[in-house]
Design an enzyme around this catalytic site. Structure first.
Site, PDB file in Angstrom:
ATOM      1  N   SER A  88     -10.261  -0.524   6.948  1.00 11.29           N
ATOM      2  CA  SER A  88      -9.529  -0.066   5.566  1.00 11.29           C
ATOM      3  C   SER A  88      -8.773  -1.491   5.016  1.00 11.29           C
ATOM      4  O   SER A  88      -8.447  -1.514   3.985  1.00 11.29           O
ATOM      5  CB  SER A  88      -8.371   0.805   5.677  1.00 11.29           C
ATOM      6  OG  SER A  88      -9.132   2.166   5.110  1.00 11.29           O
ATOM      7  N   SER A 122     -10.013   1.772   2.747  1.00  8.47           N
ATOM      8  CA  SER A 122      -8.971   2.656   1.864  1.00  8.47           C
ATOM      9  C   SER A 122      -7.768   1.835   1.210  1.00  8.47           C
ATOM     10  O   SER A 122      -7.282   2.236   0.161  1.00  8.47           O
ATOM     11  CB  SER A 122      -8.072   3.634   2.736  1.00  8.47           C
ATOM     12  OG  SER A 122      -7.261   3.067   3.808  1.00  8.47           O
ATOM     13  N   LYS A 168       1.000  -1.233  -0.061  1.00  5.67           N
ATOM     14  CA  LYS A 168       0.101   0.022   0.000  1.00  5.67           C
ATOM     15  C   LYS A 168       0.863   1.256   0.053  1.00  5.67           C
ATOM     16  O   LYS A 168       2.058   1.339   0.507  1.00  5.67           O
ATOM     17  CB  LYS A 168      -0.999  -0.156   1.061  1.00  5.67           C
ATOM     18  CG  LYS A 168      -1.902   1.178   1.160  1.00  5.67           C
ATOM     19  CD  LYS A 168      -2.711   0.859   2.342  1.00  5.67           C
ATOM     20  CE  LYS A 168      -3.979   2.204   2.545  1.00  5.67           C
ATOM     21  NZ  LYS A 168      -4.768   1.880   3.896  1.00  5.67           N
TER      22      LYS A 168
HETATM   23  N1  GLN Z   1     -13.391   3.786   6.011  1.00  5.23           N
HETATM   24  C1  GLN Z   1     -12.875   4.381   7.390  1.00  5.23           C
HETATM   25  C2  GLN Z   1     -12.463   5.726   7.309  1.00  5.23           C
HETATM   26  O1  GLN Z   1     -12.797   6.489   6.263  1.00  5.23           O
HETATM   27  C3  GLN Z   1     -11.552   3.332   7.765  1.00  5.23           C
HETATM   28  C4  GLN Z   1     -10.481   4.131   7.089  1.00  5.23           C
HETATM   29  C5  GLN Z   1      -9.280   3.077   7.390  1.00  5.23           C
HETATM   30  O2  GLN Z   1      -9.305   2.176   8.248  1.00  5.23           O
HETATM   31  N2  GLN Z   1      -7.950   3.650   7.197  1.00  5.23           N
HETATM   32  O3  GLN Z   1     -11.769   6.301   8.111  1.00  5.23           O
END
Ligand code: GLN
Length: 476
Positions: free
Chosen positions: A178, A154, A79
């Site tokens: 994410s 994400s 990532k």
């Molecule tokens: N969807 C969640 C957010 O927008 C999780 C993001 C993440 O785990 N980095 O914060």
């Protein structure tokens, strides 16, 4: 004999490499060829590294010398918020579009020592903020199962890279879901480890008390292999922990289901799939129990106070002086403002403002202080349930399967609601895994679903045991 170098798991690739049936170079070439073919459509990778072949050659040298680690010669994706020395790490932000890392993250260091092959860096929501990869400054990633849909986020690029066979496995990061949510949207397995189980050194901080690096892979066994390779205490991350030796587990497994929490806002066919998953577990001898987590209903509210608070402070470092983008202006203050306006996308700015607000004098006690108190109550809820002999807690990973690109991107609140089942594990620091549980039909497409197991502190072993059991039961 020619092998089909697709649909490979870490376990199968390991066998071929160890037998000398394929070389690490051949394997890497096969993946690079598929990336060249499919990535222009999917946008899972933001960059394929120019030294993949050299890395693979080094792995072949290790293999020839008889050095065989679990990941030697295995092609994986990384990532874009995990640092590899000398390579660009942009967190999918204009702010860091040309930023090159000056050191290796601990997870990278550990994988390099094993001779893993890094194929490239994968797309994500900017600074890991989002659930669809649409917040990337470099265009969304598409879901390999249906190109009109998001891969989740994400770590959307990571999940798509594994699902489309553009990597054997991937490293992602998870602050509120994410890893798990994109894994479920793309039909792969994703693990959010216990907070501290994997070093965060070299992971760009989003919300430090919630962030964890973890694996995405095709099978539970593969996530276990990758987790074992990266986990363990690291002197460079004071919050990292040693891996306790798991106690032997020979009693009947007990899975707890927070029924009250599943009633609202979950798509009917997602619920049906969840019930079928429970039935499959029961069939394989698992006891299913109703449980009550009275404060779970507050978890999303607590997350969307604590997370932006930490984001606003972590992202203060992007000032146009120390890292990445810089916009000239007459005074220093104007330079800060101009750089941050140009470098951050809308969602990052929204969260920085929210976080600054909840931390400001006069509001701190009402919001941030209150949220940290409820976070403690939530921890008590989980501990109370586990103290009654429940081994894992089960929910769907997401209330819906993958939605279409653009469907929620103009409505941040709708997007936040999709995190309902995943944020609690981060708030209470517990390990959780998403395992594929079947498919749903949406507008003529077959889109994946996933279920999520949450285990007690540092009990990843339970997640692997029950995850494998479920994989088998669900296949039968
Ligand atoms: N969807 C969640 C957010 O927008 C999780 C993001 C993440 O785990 N980095 O914060």
């Amino acid at each position: 004999m020619k092998h089909d170098l697709a649909h490979m798991t870490i376990a199968t690739a390991r066998e071929l490499l160890d037998r000398g049936d394929v070389s690490a170079v051949e394997l890497a070439d096969a993946y690079c060829a598929r990336i060249a073919e499919k990535n222009p459509t999917l946008n899972a990778y933001l960059e394929v590294y120019d030294d993949v072949r050299e890395q693979a050659k080094a792995a072949d040298t290790m293999l020839a010398a008889g050095t065989r680690h679990a990941l030697t010669g295995i092609p994986i994706s990384i990532k874009d918020n995990i640092l590899i020395q000398g390579k660009i790490a942009s967190a999918a932000s204009q702010m860091l579009a040309t930023y090159r890392a000056s050191y290796d993250a601990t997870v990278i260091d550990r994988l390099k020592k094993q001779g893993a092959v890094f194929l490239g860096r994968t797309n994500m929501d900017e600074f890991a903020m989002g659930g669809s990869t649409e917040n990337s400054a470099f265009g969304p990633t598409k879901n390999p199962h249906d190109l009109s849909r998001v891969p989740g986020g994400s770590s959307g690029g990571a999940a798509a890279s594994v699902a489309a066979d553009l990597a054997v496995a991937a490293l992602g990061s998870d602050t509120g879901g994410s890893i798990r949510q994109p894994a479920s949207f793309c039909g792969v397995v994703g693990l959010k480890p216990t907070h501290g189980a994997v070093s965060r050194y070299g992971l760009m901080a989003m919300a430090s008390s919630l962030d964890q690096i973890g694996p995405l892979a095709k099978t539970v066994a593969d996530t276990e292999i990758l987790f074992n390779a990266i986990a363990g205490r690291d002197s460079k991350d004071a919050t990292s922990i040693d891996r306790p030796r798991p106690p032997t587990h020979d009693k009947k497994l007990v899975v707890g289901v927070p029924r009250d929490f599943l009633e609202k806002g979950v798509d009917p066919d997602v619920l049906e799939n969840f019930e079928n998953s429970l039935a499959a577990l029961k069939q394989s001898g698992v006891e299913i129990r109703d449980i009550n987590l009275p404060n779970l209903k507050y978890s999303l509210a607590v997350y969307y106070v604590i997370m932006p608070a930490e984001v606003s402070s972590n992202l203060a470092r992007f000032d146009g002086v120390r890292y990445g983008a810089h916009v000239d202006a007459p005074t220093m203050l104007e330079e800060y403002l101009a750089t941050r306006r140009a470098g951050f996308g809308a969602e990052s700015r929204r969260r920085i403002m929210l976080g600054t607000y909840v931390l400001s004098t006069g509001y701190y006690d009402a919001y941030y202080g209150k949220a940290t108190m409820v976070r403690e109550l939530l921890k008590d809820d989980f501990n109370t349930v586990f103290a009654t002999g429940v081994d894992c807690i089960l929910t769907p990973t997401s209330p819906t399967p993958a939605f279409t690109i653009g469907e929620k991107s103009t409505d941040p609140l709708a997007m936040y609601l999709a995190d309902i089942f995943t944020v609690s594990a981060n708030l209470v620091a517990l390990p959780a895994i998403s395992v594929p549980s079947g498919f749903a039909n949406r507008a003529g497409a077959r889109v994946p679903l996933g279920i999520q197991f949450t285990a007690p502190y540092a009990r990843e072993d339970l997640l692997f045991t029950i995850g494998k059991l479920f994989e088998k039961a669900n296949r039968a």
